[in-house]
Motif scaffolding. Sequence first.
Motif, short mmCIF file in Angstrom:
data_model
loop_
_atom_site.label_atom_id
_atom_site.label_comp_id
_atom_site.label_asym_id
_atom_site.label_seq_id
_atom_site.Cartn_x
_atom_site.Cartn_y
_atom_site.Cartn_z
N ALA A 140 -8.13 10.98 -0.64
CA ALA A 140 -6.77 11.15 -0.18
C ALA A 140 -6.76 11.47 1.24
N LEU A 152 1.01 -1.17 0.02
CA LEU A 152 -0.02 -0.01 0.04
C LEU A 152 0.86 1.37 0.02
N SER A 153 1.90 1.26 0.83
CA SER A 153 2.95 2.48 0.94
C SER A 153 3.45 2.63 -0.72
N LEU A 164 1.06 6.93 -6.67
CA LEU A 164 0.01 7.89 -7.07
C LEU A 164 0.58 9.40 -6.62
N ALA A 165 1.22 9.63 -5.89
CA ALA A 165 1.75 10.90 -5.39
C ALA A 165 2.53 11.41 -6.46
N ASP A 184 2.40 1.82 -3.56
CA ASP A 184 1.06 2.31 -4.36
C ASP A 184 0.91 3.79 -4.18
N THR A 185 0.81 4.20 -3.04
CA THR A 185 0.42 5.51 -2.48
C THR A 185 1.57 6.40 -3.06
N LEU A 216 -7.75 8.21 3.20
CA LEU A 216 -6.67 7.39 3.09
C LEU A 216 -5.74 7.71 4.17
N THR A 217 -5.46 8.71 4.43
CA THR A 217 -4.57 9.27 5.43
C THR A 217 -5.14 8.91 6.93
#
Length: 425
Positions: free
Chosen positions: A35, A8-9, A15-16, A11-12, A38-39
């Motif tokens: 987002a 997940l980290s 995206l960023a 993938d995030t 998500l956070t």
Amino acid sequence: MLVDVKELSEDTAKLAAAPLWPLSDDDLTDTLRAAHRLTQAAQVLQAQLVRQADARGVPAAQGYRSTARWLRTLLMLDPQPARELAEAATALRRPVIERAVLDGHADLRQAAVIATTVEAIPADLGDFDDIAADEAARIVGQAEQTMIDMADRLPAYQLRRVGERILAHVAPELLERADEAALTRQEARARRRRALTLSLPVDGLVRVSGVLGAEDAATVQAALHPLCRPLPEDDRTAPQRRADALVDVCRLALRTEKLPDDGGEPPQLAVTVAYQPLTRTLGTARTDTGQRLSAATVRRLACDARILPVVLGGNSQVLDTGRARRLATGALRRALHVRDQGCAFPDCDLPPRWTDAHHITAWNDGGETSLDNLVLLCRHHHRLVHEPGAGWQIRLGADRRPDFIPPPLVDPGQRPRRNLCHQRQ
């Protein structure tokens, strides 16, 4: 779980790094909301992990006195974020509140407010013998759900205000009885938690932070408020005016000479100054707290601050540890009060007690500490006349009262100005 979190980290992070320009305005705002959620979910996971580590005694086993200190080292966090994460772990131990965050109905700050509120209710009701345990539990549950519902509309600071009188919403018949008990406990808790901290200097700034009880805060506000109003031609923001007002109040306390002795001497600021004997000028300085000051600030302080200058020559030998004649005290200070009636800068109405005695010809340039070489200036205008390039000049008129010559940018004709606010006898 570790593998999933790492994926997940990654993938995030991808995206960023992706470009955002293809998004429409609606997609941009919807993505921002997603987002944010998500956070919040990630922070719930963090809080769960911290709570589990705390339950196992991991911080103590690794030699840390608190969970927050452990987090500071483990995650390289500043003190405040570390404390907030530790507090979130405590707040989210209530399943209903944790679920509300995961479902997007509340964020972590709102969750902390809700948890603090509902956990205080049993204590508020504990003194009432006519309330059964199941009734108290019902009130707690109803309050919890009511505040979660309000979290969709109210940010944390407004939700906190609602929480202070949550019984008005869920048990109005108990409100008056509970309020007195709650306020008494709140005041005692505030007294225990009061604190004030000053950080180490960073880029010339010291962060002042702390918490005060409501009564003490009202006292501070009452002292600052008269000094926070804008002055003529004042370009300071409201927070800047409050910061200046706090320093002015402290300077007034030092000037009264009623503070307790510090190490056998009156409280004072010691400044070590580099001195250039060929040019007879002051260089940069260092306070007794280790903070470096510019030469311009030293010249301003040298006018009337309660300081003890320690002037150093070559090889750091001490040339001068203060001269009493530098300060305008006693009869001379009273004469300045009578002549100037307050800050003498044009149109400033601050009274004498909020002023410094400024040397028209600088003391380190040979200027005398005499009535004809002094003028009262408030801290704001004292700083202004010392600013490099400000261009304000001061001289005494034929009647021995101060005239201020503005710079060409203020008045191309540079016509002398006087203060017209103070009453003259």
